[in-house]
Enzyme design. Structure first.
Site, PDB file in Angstrom:
ATOM      1  N   LYS A 112       0.845  -1.206   0.000  1.00  0.00           N
ATOM      2  CA  LYS A 112       0.000   0.000   0.000  1.00  0.00           C
ATOM      3  C   LYS A 112       0.876   1.250   0.000  1.00  0.00           C
ATOM      4  CE  LYS A 112      -4.210  -1.789   0.609  1.00  0.00           C
ATOM      5  NZ  LYS A 112      -5.313  -1.626  -0.280  1.00  0.00           N
ATOM      6  N   LYS A 195      -1.236 -13.429  -8.400  1.00  0.00           N
ATOM      7  CA  LYS A 195      -1.789 -14.515  -7.588  1.00  0.00           C
ATOM      8  C   LYS A 195      -3.308 -14.493  -7.709  1.00  0.00           C
ATOM      9  CE  LYS A 195      -2.612 -13.705  -3.264  1.00  0.00           C
ATOM     10  NZ  LYS A 195      -2.608 -13.356  -1.849  1.00  0.00           N
ATOM     11  N   LYS A 198      -9.541 -12.837  -4.936  1.00  0.00           N
ATOM     12  CA  LYS A 198     -10.883 -12.281  -5.121  1.00  0.00           C
ATOM     13  C   LYS A 198     -10.823 -10.764  -5.344  1.00  0.00           C
ATOM     14  CE  LYS A 198     -15.472 -12.106  -4.577  1.00  0.00           C
ATOM     15  NZ  LYS A 198     -16.526 -12.804  -5.230  1.00  0.00           N
TER      16      LYS A 198
END
Ligand code: TYM
Length: 328
Positions: A112, A195, A198
């Site tokens: 982040k 990877k 979701k």
């Protein structure tokens, strides 16, 4: 009997291929020979899920998914993290045994910051590895079956445990990750880049409606260099073939498709249609069980209640030991 512990964050309402081959398959296999504690990490989900209805739906669905995939609540203690107050309690204690610098190097936070999003990161995300160390150390497990993305969290957990043991005497055994074979540790997504996750949307769901799964498979990335079905294609690192190896029980078919793909004698559509069929064969029985389980939502609360009783005994014992050692 050696003890095993693992958790899953209810940040989405159904499981994907990466969750299954990265962690759940191993967890379900381990239930035969180990004392297993598996839990829904709902406190961890609060880093991203801020809707009561969504959180509760995700929790219910994930439990039913686990049951459909073969989790046996008679053998496994399956519980909800927030039912055991010892988790956040121990996390507060352990936060005093971890340098800030180590938390700043944790992947989720560091990523982040690298994207320039530091000011919008919530403190829960920063604190995440401490809560996870508490989740694990409370149960003193030998193994933690997880995918590769959790290895750093396991390292931080071991680091905290070592520091604590050094100061107060042997308390926590150092837990080991229990990883699947190499291709499944960090299962690649249908975008062929990242990877499977979701949050990126590059997933193949296990329990979604057939048409959704078909779309996910048919839209999957293959070999970007290959323009026509007659061009020789690359099989290595090609997500569609990686998935074939995992779900297609007909090994001859996979070998034959690979050979034709390399020679430019098969189109992507045929490879994907066969993958779809193999996927449905592999997960068909679990999908049937999942449908039946949908009519029994009360089952999840019964399982969680049983799990809460067993997990809290062990967690409270460890917490009492820790409090006694540190003088609380
Ligand atoms: P979570 O909910 O993101 O994922 C659950 C499990 O699925 C694995 N996984 C994958 N494995 C291989 N390839 C992929 N593409 C892939 N995507 C997900 C994850 O490695 C994980 O094992 N922090 C944890 C939850 C947690 C936990 C714990 C786990 C909280 N406390 C204590 C173990 C012990 C997480 O967010 O997993």
């Amino acid at each position: 009997m050696k003890r095993v512990l693992s958790g899953i964050k209810p940040s989405s309402d159904s499981l994907h291929l990466g969750n299954y081959f990265g962690a759940i398959k191993q967890q379900i296999e381990l239930q035969a020979n180990y004392q297993c504690f598996f839990f829904i990490a709902d406190l961890h989900a609060l880093t991203t899920v801020h809707s009561k209805e969504e959180l509760q739906k995700n929790i219910r669905n994930i439990i039913l998914d686990y049951l459909a995939l073969g989790l046996d609540p008679e053998k496994v203690t399956f519980f909800r993290q927030s039912d055991i107050p010892a988790h956040p309690y121990l996390a507060v204690i352990l936060s005093n045994f971890i340098p800030l610098g180590l938390l700043k190097r944790a992947h989720a936070y560091k990523d982040k910051v690298a994207k320039g999003e530091e000011s919008s990161v919530n403190a829960g995300l920063f604190y995440y590895p401490v809560l996870m160390a508490a989740d694990i150390l409370l149960y003193k497990p030998t193994y933690v079956p997880v995918g590769e993305d959790q290895i750093q969290h396991l390292e931080i957990t071991r680091d905290i445990a070592e520091r604590f043991n050094k100061l107060y005497g042997q308390t926590f055994p150092l837990p080991q990750p229990f990883l699947p074979k190499k291709e499944s540790r960090r299962l690649i997504g249908t975008d062929g880049k990242k990877k499977m996750s979701k949050s990126i949307g590059n997933i193949i769901s296990i329990f979604a409606p057939e048409e959704v799964i078909k779309k996910q498979i048919m839209n999957s990335y293959t070999d970007p260099q290959r323009i026509h079905p007659t061009d020789p294609g690359r099989v290595e690192g090609n997500p569609v073939f990686i998935y074939h190896h995992l779900v297609n029980k007909n090994k001859e078919e996979v070998a034959e498709l690979e050979a034709r793909y390399r020679q430019g004698k098969v189109g992507d559509v045929e490879v994907k249609e066969k993958l779809y069929r193999a996927f449905m064969d592999y997960f068909g029985p679990a999908r049937k069980r999942r449908k039946k389980l949908s009519s029994k939502p009360q089952l999840t609360e019964e399982i969680l209640l049983q799990g809460k009783k067993k997990a809290s005994q062990l967690a409270e014992k460890t917490l009492a030991e820790v409090k006694e050692k540190i003088g609380l």
